[in-house]
Design an enzyme around this catalytic site. Sequence first.
Site, PDB file in Angstrom:
ATOM      1  CG  HIS A  20      -0.306   0.116   2.522  1.00  0.00           C
ATOM      2  ND1 HIS A  20       0.398  -0.916   3.097  1.00  0.00           N
ATOM      3  CD2 HIS A  20      -0.240   1.153   3.379  1.00  0.00           C
ATOM      4  CE1 HIS A  20       0.878  -0.521   4.259  1.00  0.00           C
ATOM      5  NE2 HIS A  20       0.502   0.737   4.456  1.00  0.00           N
ATOM      6  CB  SER A  50      12.626 -26.262   9.876  1.00  0.00           C
ATOM      7  OG  SER A  50      13.634 -25.310   9.767  1.00  0.00           O
ATOM      8  CB  ALA A  68      10.663 -28.648   6.551  1.00  0.00           C
ATOM      9  CE  LYS A  74      -4.246 -24.625  -1.364  1.00  0.00           C
ATOM     10  NZ  LYS A  74      -4.581 -25.085  -2.700  1.00  0.00           N
TER      11      LYS A  74
END
Length: 108
Positions: A20, A50, A68, A74
């Site tokens: 922004h 990790s 990892a 999502k």
Amino acid sequence: IGNNVEVASDVRFVVHDAIHEVFNRIPGNKTEYKEHIGKIEIGDNVFIGSGTILLGPVKIGDNCVIAAGTVVNKDVPSGSVAAGVPVKVIGKYSDLMEKRRKGNCNER
């Protein structure tokens, strides 16, 4: 963050961005862009491997394993083993528990 959650090293929780600021400084721009903020929810009995990056807004359900190096962009449904860039479900939490119970640590 729920109960019984383990977070491995170098996991990043990203709940906002700064694009922004770039948009707001464009000469002649007449729109004021707001900061994007998204919360990250983590259920109970979750392991996050990790190097994982969690990009809010996302929800990781109960009983999940995040491999990892995964980029979680999502929601991950409860009872899932998930991995990848971007994240995708690759198995079931219950199946992984059973394999580990039997000592099959290297089996995929």
